[in-house]
Design an enzyme around this catalytic site. Structure first.
Site, PDB file in Angstrom:
ATOM      1  N   GLU A 183      -0.864  -4.857   2.574  1.00  0.00           N
ATOM      2  CA  GLU A 183      -2.195  -5.468   2.663  1.00  0.00           C
ATOM      3  C   GLU A 183      -3.272  -4.622   2.001  1.00  0.00           C
ATOM      4  O   GLU A 183      -4.190  -5.159   1.369  1.00  0.00           O
ATOM      5  CB  GLU A 183      -2.521  -5.669   4.146  1.00  0.00           C
ATOM      6  CG  GLU A 183      -3.726  -6.521   4.409  1.00  0.00           C
ATOM      7  CD  GLU A 183      -3.917  -6.750   5.904  1.00  0.00           C
ATOM      8  OE1 GLU A 183      -5.078  -6.814   6.329  1.00  0.00           O
ATOM      9  OE2 GLU A 183      -2.917  -6.853   6.635  1.00  0.00           O
ATOM     10  N   ASP A 184      -3.183  -3.282   2.117  1.00  0.00           N
ATOM     11  CA  ASP A 184      -4.299  -2.413   1.707  1.00  0.00           C
ATOM     12  C   ASP A 184      -4.009  -1.484   0.536  1.00  0.00           C
ATOM     13  O   ASP A 184      -4.877  -0.701   0.152  1.00  0.00           O
ATOM     14  CB  ASP A 184      -4.745  -1.556   2.907  1.00  0.00           C
ATOM     15  CG  ASP A 184      -5.302  -2.406   4.040  1.00  0.00           C
ATOM     16  OD1 ASP A 184      -5.791  -3.505   3.757  1.00  0.00           O
ATOM     17  OD2 ASP A 184      -5.233  -1.973   5.205  1.00  0.00           O
TER      18      ASP A 184
END
Length: 714
Positions: free
Chosen positions: A81-82
């Protein structure tokens, strides 16, 4: 707000060595190095390096004694996600199982959504469906949310409230549904304190004050219980317990009770070695203090929906003060704290997790059923929320199987809990061998037998009384599909009936012309067009004309002598069975230039051409109709006129008499004073044509009191 203790990787590895082999601990350490490199340079809002967050999540799961792959996924749960790391990178660096776990926890950040609520619902749906494949996905997410809640003091108030609400509505109930009491209680406490800080503070002070007042009384009962167990030579441990603040608050809110009315805020818990000892202790407790009638619950024989097992009873304590006692085995206590996680924590040699595991798997299957029936992710999430707050009722099948349902559940909820096909075809039921209606609410202890019929199908009215998410989702899904199929079949019949008069049928329509029409109408395929016709959203008459080569216009009736009729226009009289209504906004009458639109549920709606409510006819080409009056329309047509007159006695009677004199009927009249000197009279009168209206208005102008006459359009 001070955060939780910060753990280093060395602390985590030292703890994991207590239950994992060295080679698995090494893999966890390698995952830490991978995650630390991926998150290099990233910081949390608190300013600390980002890697501290995955470490804290892994520590929580380590304390639940999860397997090493779950711990690796926890350390890497934010990399997809990051960071630029992909799911394929994780599969290559570790294995597919770990990559699937991490992907299941990741939000859907690559898709654009119309609203935050839709994005949240889609991400939660993805996570919950990943959980049905591997329950560890939700355990990682719960540990992730727990650490975020512990460190939320640095966030803005609005963000804290939003995240806390989501925690109280979704994540704490999921932890409860899976029986993980330790995480559920902390999530509720943190969510409560951030979402309603003032209520939390007031209630906390009330509990502290009550604890001081009841401490001596509880100590007396605890001493008496320990002495009685020793006399009977029953090995057991007696401890005090206090209900968590959010549970107290929710009970006060839902049952509309004051704090002083609650009897189970404080209590005692007796922990023993075996199940039969629990019942022996219950007998001794009831012998020592009188039980409160109707307050005994046996969750050992009939576990809660999350697998929780215990005996609960309320006693008349010293001075008549009610005190709740819980009696359970040590294994039940461990399972109550860890729930489904006990499957990993104590799977070597203990069967305490079996009820929780079986019930969790049953719930996961229900989630899959709901997902298949739900129309979209927001609807799915609403069904899940319904199932996450079960105030249980326990009922039996004829073969003795126990089903746990939400309080207020009906026969239909019971039928769908057995199987979707049973619910879809149920027609009646026997409750304790007596016939009962489908909307009958069920009570604990009843035996329910469902009666089905092969041709039966769900009734839309069932949605008014079912309470379970699975039943609601299944009924809606069935009706949606049924409505679509029935609408298509009806639409085909209606369109073929119109095309028959033009010498063709649906299956013989020119494919190019059909494709052009579908594109203009914004429909993906002919099935959607047929459904639109069947549902009444499109006129089969207009569609038939367009598909047969016309422009939505219809042939006019035969010309009458002197009639000025444009070819290929519809005469309002003789519209081949179509419903015609006249717009109330402009009230067209014979002689007015007119236009019409097809309106679902109202048929052809005729307006005056200058009516502002027509809007742009070019934007409604597929619903537009060219219309004009028949040569000699029959009957009276309502029209509104406003007559402004000097305010004199008898003025209304004078105007009404003049209208009646011209052969018109007054259907309604309203009087509105303007300035004390004049009055506005609004008449709804029936006229035969514009000429008839013109005669009425000329006659009214002859009245000396009349100042002004206008035709009204809304």
């Amino acid at each position: 707000m001070s955060g939780p203790p910060r753990y280093l990787i060395s602390d985590l590895c030292a703890y994991l060595e207590s239950y994992l082999p060295p080679e698995q601990v090494s893999e966890v350490y390698r995952a830490y190095l991978f995650g630390a490199e991926a998150h290099e340079g990233q910081k949390r809002k608190s300013g600390e390096p980002y890697i501290y967050h995955p470490l804290a999540v892994a520590r929580t799961l380590g304390e639940m004694r999860m397997d090493y792959k779950c711990l690796i996924a926890a350390l890497l749960h934010d990399v997809i996600e990051d960071t630029p790391v992909s799911k394929e990178d994780l599969s290559a660096g570790f294995d597919d199982e770990i990559a699937e776990l991490v992907d299941g926890v990741s939000k859907l950040s690559q898709i654009d959504f119309a609203s935050r609520a839709e994005a949240q619902a889609a991400s939660l749906q993805k996570m919950l469906l990943a959980m049905t494949r591997d329950i560890r996905v939700i355990l990682i997410k719960l540990a992730d949310r727990l650490h975020n809640m512990r460190t939320m003091g640095v966030m803005r108030s609005e963000a804290r409230r939003r995240i806390s609400r989501e925690t109280l509505e979704i994540f704490a109930p999921i932890a409860n549904r899976l029986g993980i009491n330790s995480i559920r209680v902390e999530l509720e406490e943190l969510g409560f304190s951030h979402y309603w800080p003032w209520r939390h503070l007031v209630l906390e002070r009330a509990v502290q004050k009550a604890a001081g007042e009841r401490s001596e009384l509880l100590a007396t009962v605890e001493t008496a219980l320990k002495r009685r167990l020793a006399q009977e030579e029953i090995p057991g441990e007696v401890t005090g317990r206090c209900k968590n603040l959010y549970s107290i608050y929710r009970k006060m809110r839902d049952k509309r009770r004051s704090f002083s009315d609650l009897v189970d805020v404080f209590g005692l818990r007796v922990t023993v070695d075996r199940v039969d000892t629990c019942y022996r202790v219950l007998g001794q407790v009831h012998n020592l203090y009188k039980p409160v009638p109707g307050r005994f619950k046996d969750y050992i024989a009939i576990p809660k929906a999350n697998g929780y097992q215990s005996l609960h009873t309320v006693l008349f304590g010293p001075q008549g003060v009610p005190i709740e006692i819980q009696i359970r085995t040590a294994a039940m206590q461990r399972s109550a704290e860890s729930g489904i996680a006990a499957h990993w924590m104590y799977k070597s040699g203990s069967q305490s997790s079996a009820p929780a595991l079986a019930l969790a798997n049953e719930w996961l299957q229900n989630l899959l059923d709901m997902q298949r029936s739900a129309g979209n992710s927001v609807e799915f999430l609403e069904h899940v929320k319904v199932d996450l707050f079960p105030d249980e009722v326990y009922v039996f099948t004829p073969k003795g199987r126990i089903l746990t349902l939400k309080r207020g559940a009906t026969v239909v909820d019971f039928a769908y809990a057995i199987h979707s096909d049973i619910g879809n075809t149920c027609v009646a039921a026997r409750i304790d061998r007596r016939m009962a209606a489908l909307n009958t609410p069920l009570r604990s202890g009843q035996t329910v037998e469902i009666i089905t019929a092969p041709g039966a199908k769900p009734n839309p009215s069932w949605l008014n009384f079912v309470v379970s998410g699975k039943a609601r989702a299944s009924i809606r899904g069935f009706l949606k599909n049924l409505k679509q199929l029935e609408a298509e079949a009806l639409g085909r019949r209606l369109l073929n009936a119109e095309l028959a008069g033009l010498g063709t049928e649906v299956d013989r329509v020119d494919p190019v012309r059909l494709s052009v029409y579908l594109e203009e109408a914004g429909l993906p395929e002919i099935a959607a067009l047929l459904a639109e016709i069947g549902l009444g959203n499109r006129s089969p008459l207009l569609v038939a004309r367009r598909l047969a080569g016309g422009d939505g216009e219809l042939p006019a009736p035969e010309h009458a002598p002197g009639a000025d009729l444009h070819p290929h226009r519809l005469a309002i009289r003789g519209t081949e069975g179509m419903v015609v209504t006249f717009a109330r906004c402009c009230r067209p009458i014979p002689g007015d230039p007119i236009a019409a639109l097809f309106s679902p549920g109202r048929g052809i709606v005729v307006h005056r051409q200058e009516c502002r409510n027509l809007g742009s006819l070019e934007t409604k080409r597929d619903k537009r109709l060219q219309v004009e009056w028949a040569p000699e329309p029959d009957g009276d047509f309502p029209v509104e006129i406003r007559v402004e007159i000097n305010n004199r006695r008898g003025a209304l009677a004078m105007v009404a008499a003049a209208i009646a004199e011209q052969g018109s009927n007054i259907e309604n009249v309203q009087s509105k004073d303007r300035d004390g000197m004049t009055t506005a009279l609004e008449f709804l009168v029936g006229v035969r044509s514009r000429r008839h209206l013109a005669r009425i208005m000329r006659r009214l102008r002859q009245i000396p009191l009349v100042i002004r006459i206008v035709r009204v359009s809304r």
